[in-house]
Write an enzyme that holds these catalytic residues in place. Sequence first.
Site, PDB file in Angstrom:
ATOM      1  N   HIS A  65       0.948  -1.379  -0.112  1.00 44.86           N
ATOM      2  CA  HIS A  65       0.058   0.153   0.171  1.00 44.86           C
ATOM      3  C   HIS A  65       0.833   1.185   0.205  1.00 44.86           C
ATOM      4  O   HIS A  65       0.768   2.060  -0.778  1.00 44.86           O
ATOM      5  CB  HIS A  65      -0.929  -0.003   1.231  1.00 44.86           C
ATOM      6  CG  HIS A  65      -1.807  -1.143   1.488  1.00 44.86           C
ATOM      7  ND1 HIS A  65      -1.915  -2.220   2.378  1.00 44.86           N
ATOM      8  CD2 HIS A  65      -3.079  -1.439   0.834  1.00 44.86           C
ATOM      9  CE1 HIS A  65      -2.634  -2.810   2.119  1.00 44.86           C
ATOM     10  NE2 HIS A  65      -3.523  -2.463   1.196  1.00 44.86           N
ATOM     11  N   GLY A  77      -2.895  -1.241  -7.261  1.00 42.57           N
ATOM     12  CA  GLY A  77      -1.759  -2.143  -7.408  1.00 42.57           C
ATOM     13  C   GLY A  77      -1.984  -3.365  -8.400  1.00 42.57           C
ATOM     14  O   GLY A  77      -3.100  -3.710  -8.527  1.00 42.57           O
ATOM     15  N   GLN A  84      -8.576  -6.530 -10.768  1.00 44.32           N
ATOM     16  CA  GLN A  84      -9.348  -5.323 -10.224  1.00 44.32           C
ATOM     17  C   GLN A  84      -8.820  -4.171 -11.201  1.00 44.32           C
ATOM     18  O   GLN A  84      -9.584  -3.190 -11.536  1.00 44.32           O
ATOM     19  CB  GLN A  84      -8.822  -5.198  -8.902  1.00 44.32           C
ATOM     20  CG  GLN A  84      -9.438  -3.924  -8.437  1.00 44.32           C
ATOM     21  CD  GLN A  84      -9.231  -3.898  -7.068  1.00 44.32           C
ATOM     22  OE1 GLN A  84      -9.960  -4.289  -6.128  1.00 44.32           O
ATOM     23  NE2 GLN A  84      -8.230  -3.208  -6.263  1.00 44.32           N
ATOM     24  N   ARG A 109      -4.326 -10.252   4.123  1.00 45.44           N
ATOM     25  CA  ARG A 109      -5.010 -11.512   4.431  1.00 45.44           C
ATOM     26  C   ARG A 109      -3.667 -12.286   4.836  1.00 45.44           C
ATOM     27  O   ARG A 109      -4.075 -13.454   5.166  1.00 45.44           O
ATOM     28  CB  ARG A 109      -5.610 -12.055   3.222  1.00 45.44           C
ATOM     29  CG  ARG A 109      -6.943 -11.229   3.039  1.00 45.44           C
ATOM     30  CD  ARG A 109      -7.988 -12.095   2.039  1.00 45.44           C
ATOM     31  NE  ARG A 109      -9.154 -11.486   2.077  1.00 45.44           N
ATOM     32  CZ  ARG A 109      -9.662 -10.642   1.241  1.00 45.44           C
ATOM     33  NH1 ARG A 109      -8.922 -10.272   0.347  1.00 45.44           N
ATOM     34  NH2 ARG A 109     -11.016 -10.349   1.444  1.00 45.44           N
TER      35      ARG A 109
HETATM   36  P1  AMP Z   1      -6.570  -3.573  -0.558  1.00 46.20           P
HETATM   37  O1  AMP Z   1      -6.599  -2.851   0.746  1.00 46.20           O
HETATM   38  O2  AMP Z   1      -6.240  -4.974  -0.378  1.00 46.20           O
HETATM   39  O3  AMP Z   1      -8.064  -3.141  -1.005  1.00 46.20           O
HETATM   40  O4  AMP Z   1      -5.763  -2.998  -1.726  1.00 46.20           O
HETATM   41  C1  AMP Z   1      -5.806  -1.659  -1.805  1.00 46.20           C
HETATM   42  C2  AMP Z   1      -4.692  -1.388  -2.985  1.00 46.20           C
HETATM   43  O5  AMP Z   1      -3.312  -1.698  -2.653  1.00 46.20           O
HETATM   44  C3  AMP Z   1      -5.216  -1.957  -4.251  1.00 46.20           C
HETATM   45  O6  AMP Z   1      -4.952  -1.210  -5.315  1.00 46.20           O
HETATM   46  C4  AMP Z   1      -4.156  -3.221  -4.217  1.00 46.20           C
HETATM   47  O7  AMP Z   1      -4.010  -3.866  -5.568  1.00 46.20           O
HETATM   48  C5  AMP Z   1      -2.886  -2.445  -3.748  1.00 46.20           C
HETATM   49  N1  AMP Z   1      -2.201  -3.545  -3.070  1.00 46.20           N
HETATM   50  C6  AMP Z   1      -2.335  -4.541  -1.803  1.00 46.20           C
HETATM   51  N2  AMP Z   1      -1.278  -5.392  -1.908  1.00 46.20           N
HETATM   52  C7  AMP Z   1      -0.389  -4.999  -2.802  1.00 46.20           C
HETATM   53  C8  AMP Z   1       1.132  -5.335  -3.136  1.00 46.20           C
HETATM   54  N3  AMP Z   1       1.692  -6.584  -2.344  1.00 46.20           N
HETATM   55  N4  AMP Z   1       1.647  -4.717  -4.097  1.00 46.20           N
HETATM   56  C9  AMP Z   1       0.941  -3.784  -4.714  1.00 46.20           C
HETATM   57  N5  AMP Z   1      -0.217  -3.188  -4.428  1.00 46.20           N
HETATM   58  C10 AMP Z   1      -0.780  -3.739  -3.613  1.00 46.20           C
END
Ligand code: AMP
Length: 272
Positions: free
Chosen positions: A37, A145, A151, A185
């Site tokens: 993030h 990401g 997504q 997760r």
């Molecule tokens: P989330 O909190 O899981 O909804 O993720 C929020 C944003 O962070 C989304 O755009 C995800 O794709 C990105 N994201 C989560 N994990 C990673 C990672 N390991 N590398 C790059 N982006 C990430």
Amino acid sequence: MRTLNDPTALGAEALERRARGETIGFVPTMGFLHAGHVSLFELARPLCDWLVGSIYVNPLQFGPDEDLGRYPRDPEGDAASCASAGVDMLFVPPELYAPDHSTRVVVDHVTRGLCGEARPGHFEGVATVVARLFGLVQPSVAVFGEKDYQQLVVIRRMVRDLAMPIEIVGAPLVRDADGLALSSRNAYLSDTDRTRALSLNRALRAMRDCGKKDVAQVLALGRSILDVDRVDYLSVVDAENLEPKAIVDGSARALVAAWVGGTRLIDNIGWR
Ligand code: AMP
């Protein structure tokens, strides 16, 4: 860094700033922030005058048997991560939808396979919340990401189809030193599960590096390496439109979703 909980106040400030000619950058998240993030905030920071990060665990994108109720949370840690990554405004709405909220955003085609098939309704929930957030935050640039590769494709398609004047920037997937894709997760994984989870990245790398062009052979190799309890999918698709491929070329992307213990993990890799 400031924090706002009230959607109306956030929307009003965003409109004022746009009227003054400021550019707004936006990174939506579900919190429990990690280095993946943070890399999104850092990528967005130089692209805008005012950087908004949001934390909202969106009930619309969770299925009835999924982990909405136990999704990990860390409000203090998240605020510290955002502040040190240069976020100007942390938006943490307790609720985003009116009680009689009636509108859903349905993105077709690119949501038919992969996680769209394994998690019915998931991308409708994602597109709906992102459209709702875009309406409030008024960004000119938003960063997502590549970790959640489908997504990213879905958001790009929505923005194109609905002519939203927003640049969508994809950020590279951030991994732990051992290769595991960072994910909120991962907190669910026991030590043994975590070791088995490494097989996702191992399988993807072997598929990319094996030199084979025939996708059936590439997939067979990947499956032989996965050490998981259940595979939702392992696929090689076109990176732009997510159509399945028969022959590997530079536009190929391999995506996997698999269960280790009670935890569903996703990962992906590109050929260039
Ligand atoms: P989330 O909190 O899981 O909804 O993720 C929020 C944003 O962070 C989304 O755009 C995800 O794709 C990105 N994201 C989560 N994990 C990673 C990672 N390991 N590398 C790059 N982006 C990430």
